[in-house]
Enzyme design. Structure first.
Site, PDB file in Angstrom:
ATOM      1  N   GLY A  78      48.235 107.854  74.513  1.00 22.63           N
ATOM      2  CA  GLY A  78      47.299 107.381  73.487  1.00 22.63           C
ATOM      3  C   GLY A  78      46.196 108.398  73.203  1.00 22.63           C
ATOM      4  O   GLY A  78      45.783 109.127  74.099  1.00 22.63           O
ATOM      5  N   ARG A 142      54.659 109.391  73.507  1.00 26.14           N
ATOM      6  CA  ARG A 142      54.778 108.743  74.817  1.00 26.14           C
ATOM      7  C   ARG A 142      56.118 109.009  75.502  1.00 26.14           C
ATOM      8  O   ARG A 142      56.492 108.279  76.424  1.00 26.14           O
ATOM      9  CB  ARG A 142      54.591 107.236  74.661  1.00 26.14           C
ATOM     10  CG  ARG A 142      53.170 106.818  74.336  1.00 26.14           C
ATOM     11  CD  ARG A 142      52.956 105.338  74.613  1.00 26.14           C
ATOM     12  NE  ARG A 142      51.635 104.914  74.183  1.00 26.14           N
ATOM     13  CZ  ARG A 142      50.536 105.054  74.916  1.00 26.14           C
ATOM     14  NH1 ARG A 142      50.594 105.630  76.097  1.00 26.14           N
ATOM     15  NH2 ARG A 142      49.371 104.638  74.442  1.00 26.14           N
ATOM     16  N   ASP A 172      47.274 108.233  83.400  1.00 30.98           N
ATOM     17  CA  ASP A 172      47.876 108.197  84.742  1.00 30.98           C
ATOM     18  C   ASP A 172      49.375 108.444  84.697  1.00 30.98           C
ATOM     19  O   ASP A 172      49.905 109.232  85.491  1.00 30.98           O
ATOM     20  CB  ASP A 172      47.540 106.873  85.457  1.00 30.98           C
ATOM     21  CG  ASP A 172      47.834 105.645  84.622  1.00 30.98           C
ATOM     22  OD1 ASP A 172      48.038 105.778  83.398  1.00 30.98           O
ATOM     23  OD2 ASP A 172      47.871 104.537  85.175  1.00 30.98           O
ATOM     24  N   ASP A 173      50.074 107.821  83.745  1.00 31.21           N
ATOM     25  CA  ASP A 173      51.528 108.006  83.699  1.00 31.21           C
ATOM     26  C   ASP A 173      51.884 109.445  83.320  1.00 31.21           C
ATOM     27  O   ASP A 173      52.797 110.031  83.895  1.00 31.21           O
ATOM     28  CB  ASP A 173      52.156 107.029  82.691  1.00 31.21           C
ATOM     29  CG  ASP A 173      52.149 105.596  83.229  1.00 31.21           C
ATOM     30  OD1 ASP A 173      52.309 105.433  84.451  1.00 31.21           O
ATOM     31  OD2 ASP A 173      51.983 104.663  82.430  1.00 31.21           O
ATOM     32  N   LYS A 199      42.896 112.226  80.770  1.00 30.70           N
ATOM     33  CA  LYS A 199      42.567 111.644  79.469  1.00 30.70           C
ATOM     34  C   LYS A 199      42.868 110.158  79.462  1.00 30.70           C
ATOM     35  O   LYS A 199      43.861 109.748  80.069  1.00 30.70           O
ATOM     36  CB  LYS A 199      43.445 112.330  78.409  1.00 30.70           C
ATOM     37  CG  LYS A 199      43.447 111.670  77.070  1.00 30.70           C
ATOM     38  CD  LYS A 199      44.848 111.310  76.573  1.00 30.70           C
ATOM     39  CE  LYS A 199      45.481 110.182  77.314  1.00 30.70           C
ATOM     40  NZ  LYS A 199      46.690 109.618  76.697  1.00 30.70           N
ATOM     41  N   THR A 200      42.109 109.347  78.896  1.00 26.61           N
ATOM     42  CA  THR A 200      42.409 107.977  78.457  1.00 26.61           C
ATOM     43  C   THR A 200      41.100 107.240  78.190  1.00 26.61           C
ATOM     44  O   THR A 200      40.171 107.285  79.008  1.00 26.61           O
ATOM     45  CB  THR A 200      43.276 107.139  79.426  1.00 26.61           C
ATOM     46  OG1 THR A 200      43.436 105.829  78.855  1.00 26.61           O
ATOM     47  CG2 THR A 200      42.715 106.970  80.826  1.00 26.61           C
ATOM     48  N   ILE A 201      41.076 106.587  77.029  1.00 27.32           N
ATOM     49  CA  ILE A 201      39.887 105.786  76.720  1.00 27.32           C
ATOM     50  C   ILE A 201      39.749 104.648  77.721  1.00 27.32           C
ATOM     51  O   ILE A 201      38.667 104.105  77.909  1.00 27.32           O
ATOM     52  CB  ILE A 201      39.936 105.192  75.286  1.00 27.32           C
ATOM     53  CG1 ILE A 201      41.149 104.280  75.100  1.00 27.32           C
ATOM     54  CG2 ILE A 201      39.873 106.273  74.241  1.00 27.32           C
ATOM     55  CD1 ILE A 201      41.015 103.341  73.918  1.00 27.32           C
ATOM     56  N   ASP A 202      40.868 104.266  78.372  1.00 29.68           N
ATOM     57  CA  ASP A 202      40.867 103.079  79.242  1.00 29.68           C
ATOM     58  C   ASP A 202      39.933 103.224  80.439  1.00 29.68           C
ATOM     59  O   ASP A 202      39.558 102.226  81.056  1.00 29.68           O
ATOM     60  CB  ASP A 202      42.280 102.786  79.766  1.00 29.68           C
ATOM     61  CG  ASP A 202      43.265 102.530  78.641  1.00 29.68           C
ATOM     62  OD1 ASP A 202      42.830 102.446  77.481  1.00 29.68           O
ATOM     63  OD2 ASP A 202      44.464 102.413  78.921  1.00 29.68           O
ATOM     64  N   GLU A 308      41.742  93.739  77.003  1.00 28.86           N
ATOM     65  CA  GLU A 308      43.107  93.719  76.465  1.00 28.86           C
ATOM     66  C   GLU A 308      44.147  93.209  77.469  1.00 28.86           C
ATOM     67  O   GLU A 308      45.062  92.474  77.126  1.00 28.86           O
ATOM     68  CB  GLU A 308      43.455  95.153  76.051  1.00 28.86           C
ATOM     69  CG  GLU A 308      44.783  95.346  75.396  1.00 28.86           C
ATOM     70  CD  GLU A 308      45.031  96.817  75.067  1.00 28.86           C
ATOM     71  OE1 GLU A 308      45.200  97.115  73.889  1.00 28.86           O
ATOM     72  OE2 GLU A 308      45.046  97.668  75.973  1.00 28.86           O
ATOM     73  N   GLU A 422      40.294 101.800  66.400  1.00 29.66           N
ATOM     74  CA  GLU A 422      39.071 102.245  65.696  1.00 29.66           C
ATOM     75  C   GLU A 422      38.300 103.300  66.479  1.00 29.66           C
ATOM     76  O   GLU A 422      37.540 104.078  65.907  1.00 29.66           O
ATOM     77  CB  GLU A 422      38.118 101.055  65.493  1.00 29.66           C
ATOM     78  CG  GLU A 422      38.595  99.959  64.593  1.00 29.66           C
ATOM     79  CD  GLU A 422      39.543  98.975  65.264  1.00 29.66           C
ATOM     80  OE1 GLU A 422      40.026  99.265  66.374  1.00 29.66           O
ATOM     81  OE2 GLU A 422      39.812  97.936  64.656  1.00 29.66           O
ATOM     82  N   GLY A 423      38.461 103.289  67.815  1.00 29.64           N
ATOM     83  CA  GLY A 423      37.619 104.172  68.630  1.00 29.64           C
ATOM     84  C   GLY A 423      38.363 105.352  69.221  1.00 29.64           C
ATOM     85  O   GLY A 423      37.745 106.270  69.746  1.00 29.64           O
ATOM     86  N   ARG A 424      39.691 105.322  69.147  1.00 28.85           N
ATOM     87  CA  ARG A 424      40.450 106.316  69.906  1.00 28.85           C
ATOM     88  C   ARG A 424      40.400 107.722  69.319  1.00 28.85           C
ATOM     89  O   ARG A 424      40.678 108.691  70.009  1.00 28.85           O
ATOM     90  CB  ARG A 424      41.922 105.892  70.020  1.00 28.85           C
ATOM     91  CG  ARG A 424      42.125 104.673  70.865  1.00 28.85           C
ATOM     92  CD  ARG A 424      43.527 104.564  71.380  1.00 28.85           C
ATOM     93  NE  ARG A 424      44.539 104.823  70.369  1.00 28.85           N
ATOM     94  CZ  ARG A 424      45.838 104.677  70.574  1.00 28.85           C
ATOM     95  NH1 ARG A 424      46.270 104.268  71.755  1.00 28.85           N
ATOM     96  NH2 ARG A 424      46.711 104.927  69.632  1.00 28.85           N
TER      97      ARG A 424
HETATM   98  P1  FBP Z   1      46.829 106.004  77.349  1.00 29.01           P
HETATM   99  O1  FBP Z   1      46.862 105.266  78.647  1.00 29.01           O
HETATM  100  O2  FBP Z   1      48.046 106.791  77.074  1.00 29.01           O
HETATM  101  O3  FBP Z   1      45.593 106.838  77.226  1.00 29.01           O
HETATM  102  O4  FBP Z   1      46.741 104.939  76.176  1.00 29.01           O
HETATM  103  C1  FBP Z   1      45.763 103.979  76.192  1.00 29.01           C
HETATM  104  C2  FBP Z   1      45.857 102.970  75.092  1.00 29.01           C
HETATM  105  O5  FBP Z   1      44.903 103.274  74.112  1.00 29.01           O
HETATM  106  C3  FBP Z   1      45.665 101.562  75.669  1.00 29.01           C
HETATM  107  O6  FBP Z   1      44.313 101.209  75.708  1.00 29.01           O
HETATM  108  C4  FBP Z   1      46.495 100.718  74.756  1.00 29.01           C
HETATM  109  O7  FBP Z   1      46.972  99.578  75.420  1.00 29.01           O
HETATM  110  C5  FBP Z   1      47.633 101.615  74.391  1.00 29.01           C
HETATM  111  O8  FBP Z   1      47.128 102.924  74.472  1.00 29.01           O
HETATM  112  C6  FBP Z   1      48.179 101.366  73.013  1.00 29.01           C
HETATM  113  O9  FBP Z   1      49.311 102.155  72.843  1.00 29.01           O
HETATM  114  P2  FBP Z   1      49.889 102.629  71.445  1.00 29.01           P
HETATM  115  O10 FBP Z   1      49.039 103.765  70.991  1.00 29.01           O
HETATM  116  O11 FBP Z   1      51.248 103.122  71.801  1.00 29.01           O
HETATM  117  O12 FBP Z   1      49.848 101.481  70.526  1.00 29.01           O
END
Ligand code: FBP
Length: 547
Positions: A78, A142, A172-173, A199-202, A308, A422-424
């Site tokens: 993501g 992905r 992480d993955d 990296k990850t907004i999470d 979420e 919206e934030g990514r």
């Molecule tokens: P990453 O773990 O790859 O950084 O992705 C995070 C995320 O933004 C999650 O918050 C969300 O559940 C998921 O990606 C949504 O995935 P997609 O972009 O495939 O709809």
């Protein structure tokens, strides 16, 4: 490329970075590492990349002549604000090592490596993307790198371009995959190093050595701005309850950080719900109780933040999802043949009695959403499950029962929202612009030090940037075994919200007050120019964790 006035000014921003990376850099080997759990098994799976030393970079005095080196880079998973700055830091870093070094970007995620789709990232291209949001410089994807044939296809193109190091920027993955690839290339003596970048907004890729993942800061600030605007709207109109689901996959870090920024009337924290063994009905009753408390005083408005991944943390749902995961991974082909109209009854018959009763009781939309394709890493796509609507509907039913019983005298009307995309791709905050540039620069130093299986790390980031500490952490150190697609696999352990930690406990101390009173904070938009107290502040989570 057409640009706004802000983009033009922002392009000139020179990210701040640790003093230790600015001049001659010296590598300091730290202590040997071990994985967080399942040590014997992880060591067996990663004989070449297990137990490596921690690394820090310090200012050096001895100038080293580096030969030119070709480096590849992949954006994986993501989007997260700041990815372009990791690339610009990496580009500047390898050019500083040797001006003839080259950077190649593989297109649309790991698939670009396997399918041999790439571009050379020249100065002109990199300059266009400095301090911008998004991953569009090379795109992301992905595709999971897991099979030897993929690693071999990758080697073909890496050899053809004479690439000696590959940087994988991911969550992480993706970093788990980076480590598996590093191990494979090391085992086969291919002479190609692999470096990861957090990296990850999470915000769930963090541990003792990686204090935050990039993008979390900006994404939370964007969501908090919008939630603040909604709170001002609901405090003005005084007629709606807003149910706001926030991205973040499993962990509730984003919801919690936004709560600390905006003081909502309620914020669910999945980790707490799991610990208290709460049912869906308990959660609905808790929300309805806050609505009733406020409604009985004439305040028929409010905000509820919903992480979420909530559904996976309600114990009964977690068992259901686990059984669904196993069943769908074993019977994928058969399930795909079933007519859409018959899928729910088909699944209901296949589940154990307890799970079947729960599944059959769900609204059709949610039941369907639970059987949608898993992502390539075997995760349920929680972003597609409309928990905000489910909760709003169930709270309405509960309140009408309470009204009949004379327990509730207010009015209830709900609006639902989901903030994620919206934030990514927002333009990175100063924090993320600086942190990402520093991570990219650090990766170039790990490459110079001929390291593989490491993740770039930059710590002490609540201090001024020149005091930040750059280094590298062996990825195997973060691993444990988890069940994926019906099998135990080595994966980086996700960091969930720590219920003993300062961020959660700070929230705990205030949440009753925020429920009852209207104590909203309206953070406003991210500022790039102005006083440091406004522009450079890290997240509340990080400030509390490091206080
Ligand atoms: P990453 O773990 O790859 O950084 O992705 C995070 C995320 O933004 C999650 O918050 C969300 O559940 C998921 O990606 C949504 O995935 P997609 O972009 O495939 O709809």
């Amino acid at each position: 490329m057409s640009k706004s006035a802000l983009q033009i000014e922002r392009a000139k921003y020179q990210p701040k970075m640790p003093e230790s990376l600015k001049g001659i850099v010296r590598i300091v080997e730290g202590k040997k590492t071990e994985s967080v759990a399942d040590r014997e098994e992880i060591e067996k799976l990663f004989p070449n990349t297990y137990g490596l030393n921690e690394i820090t970079f310090e200012q050096g005095t001895e100038q080293i002549e580096y030969s030119e080196i070709n480096v590849g880079v992949i954006l994986s998973g993501g989007q997260a604000p700041g990815g372009h700055n990791v690339i610009s830091g990496l580009f500047d870093g390898i050019k500083k090592l040797n001006g003839k070094s080259r950077l190649y970007g593989f297109l649309m995620g790991p698939a670009g490596l396997v399918e041999h789709k790439y571009i050379e990232l020249t100065k002109e291209i990199v300059d266009e993307y400095r301090n911008t949001g998004g991953f569009d410089i090379i795109g992301s994807g992905r595709t999971k790198l897991e099979y030897a044939w993929q690693f071999e296809k990758g080697k073909e193109i890496l050899d053809a371009l004479n690439i000696k190091a590959l940087v994988i920027i991911g969550g992480d993955d993706s970093n788990t995959n980076a480590c598996i690839l590093a191990e494979y290339y090391a085992e086969n003596h291919y002479g190609i190093n692999v470096i990861g970048c957090p990296k990850t907004i999470d915000g769930d890729l963090k541990n003792e050595k990686i204090e935050t993942s990039f993008g979390f800061d900006t994404a939370c600030k964007v969501y908090s701005e919008v939630i603040g605007n909604i709170q001002r709207d609901c405090n003005s109109a005084r007629k709606y309850w807003h149910f706001i689901k926030l991205m973040g996959r499993s962990a509730s870090h984003i919801a919690l950080e936004c709560a600390l920024q905006v003081h909502p009337n309620m914020c669910l924290v999945s980790e707490e719900i799991e610990e208290k063994n709460q049912t869906l009905d308990n959660i609905v009753s808790d929300i309805a109780a806050v609505v009733a408390l406020r409604g009985n005083k004439g305040n028929n408005f409010g905000t509820v933040l919903i992480p979420e991944g909530l559904i996976e943390f309600i114990p009964a749902f977690r068992d259901l999802i686990r059984e669904l995961n196993e069943f769908l991974s074993e019977n994928e082909a058969e399930f795909k043949m079933i007519k859409k109209s018959e899928q729910i009854s088909y699944i209901t018959k296949k589940l154990s009695e307890e799970n079947s009763i729960l599944y059959a009781s769900l609204p059709e939309t949610v039941a369907r959403q639970l059987t949608l394709d898993r992502d390539p890493h075997g995760n349920v796509q929680v972003s597609l499950i409309e928990t905000e609507k489910l909760l709003a509907e169930m709270v309405a039913v509960k309140l009408s029962e309470w009204k009949k019983a004379g327990k509730y005298r207010g009015e209830f009307a709900a609006q639902t929202h989901f903030f994620g995309y919206e934030g990514r791709c927002a333009a990175p905050s100063n924090y993320d612009a600086d942190y990402c540039y520093s991570l990219g620069y650090t990766a170039s130093n790990l490459i110079a030090a001929n390291k593989t299986g490491y993740m770039a790390s930059v710590t002490k980031t609540t201090l001024p940037a020149d005091q930040w500490i750059a280094g590298g952490v062996p990825i195997t150190m973060m691993m444990n075994l988890e069940r994926r697609h019906g099998e135990y696999k080595p994966v980086i352990k996700k960091a969930l919200v720590d219920l003993e930690g300062k961020p959660f406990n700070t929230f705990l101390k205030s949440r009753d007050l925020w429920s009852e009173e209207t104590d909203y904070v309206y953070p406003g938009p991210i500022q790039y120019f102005g006083p440091s107290a406004v522009c450079d502040q890290p997240t509340k989570t990080l400030q509390l964790e490091q206080s």
